[in-house]
Design a protein around this motif. Structure first.
Motif, PDB file in Angstrom:
ATOM      1  N   CYS A   1       0.833  -1.214   0.000  1.00  0.00           N
ATOM      2  CA  CYS A   1       0.000   0.000   0.000  1.00  0.00           C
ATOM      3  C   CYS A   1       0.861   1.254   0.000  1.00  0.00           C
ATOM      4  O   CYS A   1       0.559   2.221  -0.715  1.00  0.00           O
ATOM      5  N   HIS A   2       1.921   1.250   0.793  1.00  0.00           N
ATOM      6  CA  HIS A   2       2.801   2.420   0.854  1.00  0.00           C
ATOM      7  C   HIS A   2       3.526   2.637  -0.476  1.00  0.00           C
ATOM      8  O   HIS A   2       3.613   3.782  -0.968  1.00  0.00           O
ATOM      9  N   LEU A   3       4.039   1.570  -1.048  1.00  0.00           N
ATOM     10  CA  LEU A   3       4.749   1.693  -2.327  1.00  0.00           C
ATOM     11  C   LEU A   3       3.799   2.116  -3.446  1.00  0.00           C
ATOM     12  O   LEU A   3       4.180   2.901  -4.329  1.00  0.00           O
ATOM     13  N   LEU A   4       2.577   1.602  -3.421  1.00  0.00           N
ATOM     14  CA  LEU A   4       1.605   1.982  -4.440  1.00  0.00           C
ATOM     15  C   LEU A   4       1.217   3.445  -4.309  1.00  0.00           C
ATOM     16  O   LEU A   4       1.036   4.138  -5.312  1.00  0.00           O
ATOM     17  N   ARG A   5       1.106   3.920  -3.073  1.00  0.00           N
ATOM     18  CA  ARG A   5       0.787   5.340  -2.875  1.00  0.00           C
ATOM     19  C   ARG A   5       1.919   6.232  -3.388  1.00  0.00           C
ATOM     20  O   ARG A   5       1.677   7.274  -3.998  1.00  0.00           O
ATOM     21  N   ILE A   6       3.159   5.820  -3.150  1.00  0.00           N
ATOM     22  CA  ILE A   6       4.305   6.597  -3.638  1.00  0.00           C
ATOM     23  C   ILE A   6       4.331   6.607  -5.165  1.00  0.00           C
ATOM     24  O   ILE A   6       4.599   7.640  -5.794  1.00  0.00           O
ATOM     25  N   ALA A   7       4.041   5.453  -5.777  1.00  0.00           N
ATOM     26  CA  ALA A   7       4.081   5.359  -7.235  1.00  0.00           C
ATOM     27  C   ALA A   7       2.987   6.190  -7.894  1.00  0.00           C
ATOM     28  O   ALA A   7       3.202   6.780  -8.954  1.00  0.00           O
ATOM     29  N   CYS A   8       1.816   6.253  -7.264  1.00  0.00           N
ATOM     30  CA  CYS A   8       0.689   6.982  -7.859  1.00  0.00           C
ATOM     31  C   CYS A   8       0.724   8.468  -7.558  1.00  0.00           C
ATOM     32  O   CYS A   8       0.054   9.249  -8.240  1.00  0.00           O
ATOM     33  N   CYS A   9       1.479   8.847  -6.527  1.00  0.00           N
ATOM     34  CA  CYS A   9       1.524  10.257  -6.146  1.00  0.00           C
ATOM     35  C   CYS A   9       2.551  10.997  -6.999  1.00  0.00           C
ATOM     36  O   CYS A   9       3.634  10.469  -7.308  1.00  0.00           O
ATOM     37  N   SER A  10       2.236  12.217  -7.368  1.00  0.00           N
ATOM     38  CA  SER A  10       3.135  13.016  -8.199  1.00  0.00           C
ATOM     39  C   SER A  10       4.027  13.946  -7.378  1.00  0.00           C
ATOM     40  O   SER A  10       4.874  14.635  -7.933  1.00  0.00           O
ATOM     41  N   ARG A  11       3.848  13.981  -6.067  1.00  0.00           N
ATOM     42  CA  ARG A  11       4.654  14.855  -5.221  1.00  0.00           C
ATOM     43  C   ARG A  11       6.032  14.261  -4.988  1.00  0.00           C
ATOM     44  O   ARG A  11       6.190  13.055  -4.843  1.00  0.00           O
ATOM     45  N   GLU A  12       7.015  15.131  -4.914  1.00  0.00           N
ATOM     46  CA  GLU A  12       8.393  14.717  -4.670  1.00  0.00           C
ATOM     47  C   GLU A  12       8.661  14.741  -3.167  1.00  0.00           C
ATOM     48  O   GLU A  12       8.475  15.776  -2.510  1.00  0.00           O
ATOM     49  N   PRO A  13       9.075  13.634  -2.569  1.00  0.00           N
ATOM     50  CA  PRO A  13       9.328  13.614  -1.116  1.00  0.00           C
ATOM     51  C   PRO A  13      10.475  14.542  -0.732  1.00  0.00           C
ATOM     52  O   PRO A  13      11.408  14.762  -1.513  1.00  0.00           O
ATOM     53  N   ASP A  14      10.400  15.060   0.475  1.00  0.00           N
ATOM     54  CA  ASP A  14      11.477  15.880   1.018  1.00  0.00           C
ATOM     55  C   ASP A  14      12.469  14.948   1.708  1.00  0.00           C
ATOM     56  O   ASP A  14      12.359  14.643   2.903  1.00  0.00           O
TER      57      ASP A  14
END
Length: 375
Positions: A347-360
């Motif tokens: 779930c966490h990896l899928l959220r990162i893949a679908c999100c367009s925001r760049e992590p800080d």
């Protein structure tokens, strides 16, 4: 995410019985609690269904796909020999594309590749000793090749439309005008296929090379007319939003008493107040209206009814592209090399893949007191 269903304004499905069933479908169940909710069949799916082949063209497509499968899939040795053969003669492409009925762009791409190396492929099939190779020799007739050239062109146009409809940020404001524009293009195609064939370069080049072959404009005209009818029937449900989209895209040009008054989808929007807001907007120097305009606090304060209608329309997604791409991301993440992947990590990896925001990353690093150290 616990999103209240009463805030759902529209649902877009792929048209499966589980979602659009009359008695127990998802849309039927949701509309019992939310009668005003809009339900759409995915625009991308519908464009694919509009271009569905039948009769002679379907038979020709089946022959072409059987030829590809015969050369590429039925024998690994034959496939390797073909690739080596195409490479040695310096062909335009060194391989064929496998046709998959599920993938949206596959039909047009496979046909285009097949047409580009048709002469080399014919020479290769003549050298095959298999009896099955003879069944494809009949495809070399002028009539079949002419029809195949027409399919290459028309499927190419449908592919161009398909690409315009794809994307994460494509809402109904972006997709519906593209479909309407393609419907107008079909009118030009209908006239062009009986004349200069400027929009059918593959077909025109083949007919120019084959002087004995006469253009079968009757079949092609009938195909385009049927395509027009399919687009008209399948996208009739979106006609009720046409004037609303024009209003939101250019409110400064809209008439206060325009046709949008009868098509207003939200009962909470006050028509009289919205008319006055449009009149006030005409006196301003606002030239371009974008999505961010309806999210500004100043817009909500000065034009509350218009802002509410704009925010509503920009949240309507007429395609299931985001869901389809999420499945693709999940297939790439959950591979056979990650057999021990837990559900939470997925779930966490899928959220990162679908999100367009760049992590800080700097903030994440600084929040950890100790990292993994070597033993």
């Amino acid at each position: 995410m616990k999103i209240p269903f009463h805030k759902c304004i529209s649902v877009t499905t792929d048209g499966t019985p589980a979602t659009v069933g009359r008695d127990q479908g998802l849309i039927t169940r949701l509309k019992k609690d939310m009668p005003s909710m809009l339900a759409f069949h995915c625009i991308i799916h519908q464009t694919v269904l509009c271009g569905k082949l039948n009769d002679h063209f379907q038979q020709l497509m089946c022959k072409a796909m059987k030829m590809i499968n015969f050369v590429r899939s039925q024998s690994a040795l034959r496939h390797r020999i073909l690739r080596k053969f195409l490479k040695e003669i310096d062909a335009t492409f060194e391989n064929l594309l496998t046709y998959n009925n599920i993938r949206w762009l596959c039909k047009g791409n496979a046909l285009s590749r097949l047409w580009s190396i048709r002469q080399e492929l014919t020479s290769f099939l003549n050298t095959c000793t298999s009896l099955n190779a003879r069944q494809f020799q009949e495809m070399s007739s002028s009539e079949d090749m002419s029809d195949l050239a027409f399919l290459v062109d028309i499927c190419g146009h449908l592919n161009d439309l398909n690409l315009k409809l794809q994307g994460k940020n494509k809402t109904i404001i972006n997709t519906l005008p593209a479909v309407q524009a393609f419907s107008h293009k079909l009118e030009s195609f209908l006239v062009d296929v009986q004349g200069d064939m400027l929009h059918f370069p593959t077909l025109k080049a083949f007919l120019d090379d084959d002087e004995e072959m006469a253009s079968c404009t009757a079949e092609y005209t009938h195909f385009i007319e049927k395509l027009q009818q399919e687009f008209s029937n399948r996208f009739s449900q979106f006609e009720s939003l046409k004037h609303i989209i024009q209003l939101i895209k250019a409110p400064q040009k809209a008439k206060p008493n325009g046709e949008w008054v009868t098509q207003l989808p939200l009962k909470s929007v006050n028509v009289s107040s919205l008319q006055l807001e449009l009149c006030n907007l005409k006196g301003t120097d606002i030239d371009e209206i974008e999505e961010g305009f309806y999210l500004k606090a100043s817009t909500k304060a000065e034009y509350p009814q218009l802002a509410q209608l704009g925010r509503w329309l920009y949240t309507v997604f007429a395609a299931t592209y985001i869901c389809e791409s999420a499945f693709s991301y999940m297939n790439n993440i959950k591979s056979k090399l990650r057999s021990t992947l837990t559900q939470d990590h997925l779930c966490h990896l899928l959220r990162i893949a679908c999100c367009s925001r760049e992590p800080d990353y700097q903030e994440i690093m600084s929040s950890h007191k100790q990292f993994h150290v070597s033993h």
